[in-house]
Design an enzyme around this catalytic site. Structure first.
Site, short mmCIF file in Angstrom:
data_model
loop_
_atom_site.label_atom_id
_atom_site.label_comp_id
_atom_site.label_asym_id
_atom_site.label_seq_id
_atom_site.Cartn_x
_atom_site.Cartn_y
_atom_site.Cartn_z
N LYS A 493 0.84 -1.21 0.00
CA LYS A 493 0.00 0.00 0.00
C LYS A 493 0.87 1.25 0.00
O LYS A 493 0.60 2.21 -0.72
CB LYS A 493 -0.92 -0.02 1.23
CG LYS A 493 -2.05 -1.02 1.11
CD LYS A 493 -3.01 -0.61 0.01
CE LYS A 493 -3.94 -1.72 -0.43
NZ LYS A 493 -3.32 -2.86 -1.10
N GLU A 496 2.53 1.53 -3.58
CA GLU A 496 1.68 1.80 -4.74
C GLU A 496 0.93 3.12 -4.61
O GLU A 496 0.46 3.67 -5.60
CB GLU A 496 0.71 0.65 -4.99
CG GLU A 496 -0.35 0.46 -3.93
CD GLU A 496 -1.34 -0.65 -4.32
OE1 GLU A 496 -1.55 -0.87 -5.51
OE2 GLU A 496 -1.90 -1.27 -3.41
N HIS A 512 18.94 -12.31 9.02
CA HIS A 512 19.57 -13.00 7.87
C HIS A 512 19.88 -12.03 6.74
O HIS A 512 19.87 -12.39 5.59
CB HIS A 512 18.65 -14.13 7.38
CG HIS A 512 18.41 -15.18 8.42
ND1 HIS A 512 19.39 -16.05 8.85
CD2 HIS A 512 17.31 -15.43 9.18
CE1 HIS A 512 18.90 -16.83 9.79
NE2 HIS A 512 17.64 -16.47 10.02
N LYS A 611 -6.56 -0.86 -12.06
CA LYS A 611 -7.27 -1.67 -11.07
C LYS A 611 -7.29 -3.14 -11.47
O LYS A 611 -7.31 -4.02 -10.64
CB LYS A 611 -8.72 -1.16 -10.95
CG LYS A 611 -9.54 -1.88 -9.89
CD LYS A 611 -9.00 -1.64 -8.50
CE LYS A 611 -9.82 -2.34 -7.45
NZ LYS A 611 -9.19 -2.24 -6.11
C1 AGP Z 1 -3.65 -4.05 -4.77
O1 AGP Z 1 -3.72 -2.88 -3.98
C2 AGP Z 1 -3.01 -3.80 -6.09
N1 AGP Z 1 -3.78 -2.85 -6.83
C3 AGP Z 1 -2.72 -5.07 -6.88
O2 AGP Z 1 -1.64 -5.72 -6.22
C4 AGP Z 1 -3.85 -6.11 -7.01
O3 AGP Z 1 -4.12 -6.72 -5.77
C5 AGP Z 1 -3.39 -7.20 -7.99
O4 AGP Z 1 -3.20 -6.60 -9.25
C6 AGP Z 1 -4.39 -8.36 -8.13
O5 AGP Z 1 -5.60 -7.87 -8.60
P1 AGP Z 1 -6.90 -8.84 -8.51
O6 AGP Z 1 -7.16 -9.09 -7.06
O7 AGP Z 1 -7.98 -8.08 -9.20
O8 AGP Z 1 -6.53 -10.12 -9.23
#
Ligand code: AGP
Length: 616
Positions: A493, A496, A512, A611
């Site tokens: 979070k 991104e 490690h 998204k």
């Molecule tokens: C999550 O905050 C991100 N935007 C990204 O990691 C996302 O979870 C990932 O692209 C998977 O997407 P989905 O759950 O629609 O498959």
């Protein structure tokens, strides 16, 4: 992962397409365009950057058209410029595309030799010219629609890759064409008008009757009807599904960002995921609506959880719970890795694809790979009728409602709860838990929504904390057990949303190597509620403090020992251990959110992201 919308019917204004694209902007937002077809011709307006840049060009479009298509782009080939924005035109044909055409280079060469000039750097323009070439090569004595059908078949027979096309042709003003392979396309059924879109969010305010187009299908839409055929030209019938989402659910509801709204929706997202599936009196789990009876849970000897990003971190937390209550080995795997290794799944494997969008290309290909190897497949998805759900034997809908913010929050928590319910269902089938133990777990799970609700009150204090952390260039997150999964989620979070580098480690890994990173410039976020790993986490905190790190710890509000070890402290309420991931996820989401707000990044549409990642 672009946004696609199309219309055929009584008449649509430029605002119809613009507003539809706004509902899809989370899918891609580095350029956009609209094409409208009227008796005077095809009119196209495109703009680089955010969709808002297209708004002041709408006045150049016709006030109304019987047909049109619109597109928001997440660039795969060619920079995000106006020239590369869709729709792309070739003669009297205009086309938009979501996906990747892998063999665009040889096709481009062939088309150039046939005299086509390319204005853009995109693979999509290749499809537009190829379609125009095939359309122009048909027998002119045939009617235009028959020629277009043949031309589409000729085009797709030469393409390699993934595509969702929307196509209009000036010679055929009463038709809109849609082609689907590998990228999502939904059809909307209206009164005297019909629609295409890459997601149902663009259709909800116009119709609740939708059809999810399957791979290898072509839809021929007119104002008064839709005909679907497969790539072999055979008619296909799909019953329409009724979409329960409302327009209000798509709005921000007074919140500054969709993400903040969705963080605050976590309690009901969790509650809706439980509703109807967990009997509070007996602790009995009923996953019938998962379609789980199609899978013989008694006989599985292994569970695989496949996902990407945040969904992968949810599966890490699910792993601990499912192994704990079933004693079955649970493997978690990044979808993008799983599909390139020899598949060890068998008829006794339950392979679960976890995906908010249900469209993630890596996850889709991985679950298809598992199914081909004989695995029992289950989709845990949030978007109804998604492609990944259609690829699985069984589907569990996470009833979290639409999640628009690119950073996943409420769905993460609902995914974790959904995996907990799956674990309970497997344990119930295999009688690996006593009735008392199952009842005790169920009693705890139903407390999750109210406990998460209480954590939402942390928002103000975390907003203040963000002022002390937004200037760091790198932050380390540590946790153990399920809290390691929360550390990974928290680090993602922050990355991104605020573009600050962040890494998460299992606390035991610190010594490690990563501890070499620690000094006064590397703050450490420590997830340390009093679970079975607590003492070890306290040692980790003392180790990093001894090396000058600033510590931001998350722990029980009444844990004075932890408070004394913390430069900054985020209190969560005492709660049953199995609920702790839900509680620590909230401050992680809020911290990522407020640091990004403090930094001034685009919280709902962070740079370079989309998204739904429908390309591999
Ligand atoms: C999550 O905050 C991100 N935007 C990204 O990691 C996302 O979870 C990932 O692209 C998977 O997407 P989905 O759950 O629609 O498959």
């Amino acid at each position: 992962m672009c946004g696609v919308i199309g219309y055929i019917g009584k008449g649509a204004t430029p605002d119809f397409f613009f507003n539809g694209l706004k509902r899809l902007e989370y899918r891609g937002y580095d350029s956009a365009g609209i094409a409208m077809l009227t008796s005077e011709g095809i009119f196209i307006e495109r703009a680089e950057g955010k969709l808002a840049n297209l708004q002041n060009k709408l006045k150049n479009l016709p006030p109304k058209a019987m047909a049109g298509i619109g597109h928001t782009r997440w660039a795969t080939h060619g920079k995000p410029t106006e020239t590369n924005a869709h729709p792309h035109r070739s003669g009297n044909i205009v086309l938009l595309h979501n996906g990747i055409i892998e063999n665009h280079t040889p096709l481009k060469k062939m088309l150039r030799e046939k005299g086509y000039n390319f204005l853009s750097e995109t693979d999509t323009e290749v499809a537009a010219h190829l379609l125009h070439f095939e359309f122009s090569s048909q027998n002119p004595a045939e009617d235009a629609h028959s020629r277009m059908k043949k031309a589409i078949h000729k085009m797709i027979s030469q393409l390699k890759g993934a595509y969702a096309f929307g196509i209009l042709c000036q010679e055929i003003p009463d038709r809109l064409y849609a082609v689907k392979l590998g990228s999502p396309l939904v059809l909307g059924i209206g009164e005297g008008e019909n629609y295409i879109a890459s997601g149902i969010t663009a259709l909800v305010e116009h119709t609740q009757k939708t059809i999810v187009l399957e791979d290898h299908e072509i839809a021929y839409l007119r104002a008064d009807g839709i005909e679907i055929k497969n790539f072999q030209g055979e008619p296909v019938h799909h019953a329409f599904s009724k979409v329960e989402w409302s327009v209000a659910m798509m709005e921000k509801g007074g919140y500054r960002h969709f993400m903040l709204k969705e963080i605050n929706e976590q309690p009901q997202a969790i509650a809706q995921t439980i509703a109807g599936r967990l009997n509070r009196d007996t602790g009995h789990v009923n996953l019938e609506d998962y379609g789980i009876s199609k899978i013989d849970l008694k006989n599985i000897d292994r569970v695989q959880l496949i996902a990407c990003g945040t969904s992968h971190y949810a599966s890490l937390i699910g792993k601990y719970f499912i192994e704990n209550v079933t004693r079955i080995p649970v493997e978690i795997d990044l979808a993008s890795e799983y599909r390139y290794r020899p598949c060890t799944a068998t008829q006794k494997t339950l392979t679960v694809a976890i995906s908010q969008s249900g469209e993630t290309a890596d996850t889709l290909q991985a679950i298809k790979y598992a199914r081909m190897s004989g695995a029992n497949t289950l989709a845990i998805v949030n978007v109804p009728g998604s492609t990944i759900a259609h690829a699985c034997h069984a589907e569990s809908l996470i009833h979290a409602g639409p999640e628009i913010g690119v950073a996943s929050t409420k769905v993460f928590s609902a995914q974790v709860m959904s995996l907990f319910l799956l674990g309970l269902a497997i344990a119930q089938e295999r009688r690996s838990l006593s009735a008392e133990k199952q009842k005790e777990i169920a009693d705890d799970l139903v407390k999750a929504p109210s406990l998460v609700e209480s954590c939402l009150e942390l928002s103000k204090s975390i907003e203040k904390l963000a002022n002390s952390y937004h200037k760091y260039t790198s932050i380390l997150y540590i946790g153990r057990g399920p809290q390691w999964g929360i550390a990974l989620e928290g680090a993602l979070k922050l990355k991104e949303l605020s573009y600050i580098h962040a890494e998460a480690y299992a606390g035991g890994e610190l010594k490690h190597g990563p501890i070499a990173l620690i000094d006064e410039n590397m703050p450490v976020v420590c997830l340390a509620p009093q679970d079975e790993y607590y003492e070890k986490m306290v040692s980790n905190i003392e180790e990093v403090r001894a090396r000058g790190a600033r510590t931001l710890t998350i722990g029980f509000a009444d844990d004075q020992e932890l408070r004394d070890l913390s430069d900054d402290f985020i209190p969560i309420p005492r709660a049953p251990t199995l609920l702790l991931p839900f509680l620590s996820a909230v401050p992680m989401h809020l911290f990522g959110y407020w640091v990004a707000v403090r930094k001034g990044t685009d919280v709902d549409q962070p740079r370079n992201l989309a998204k739904s990642v429908t390309v591999e």
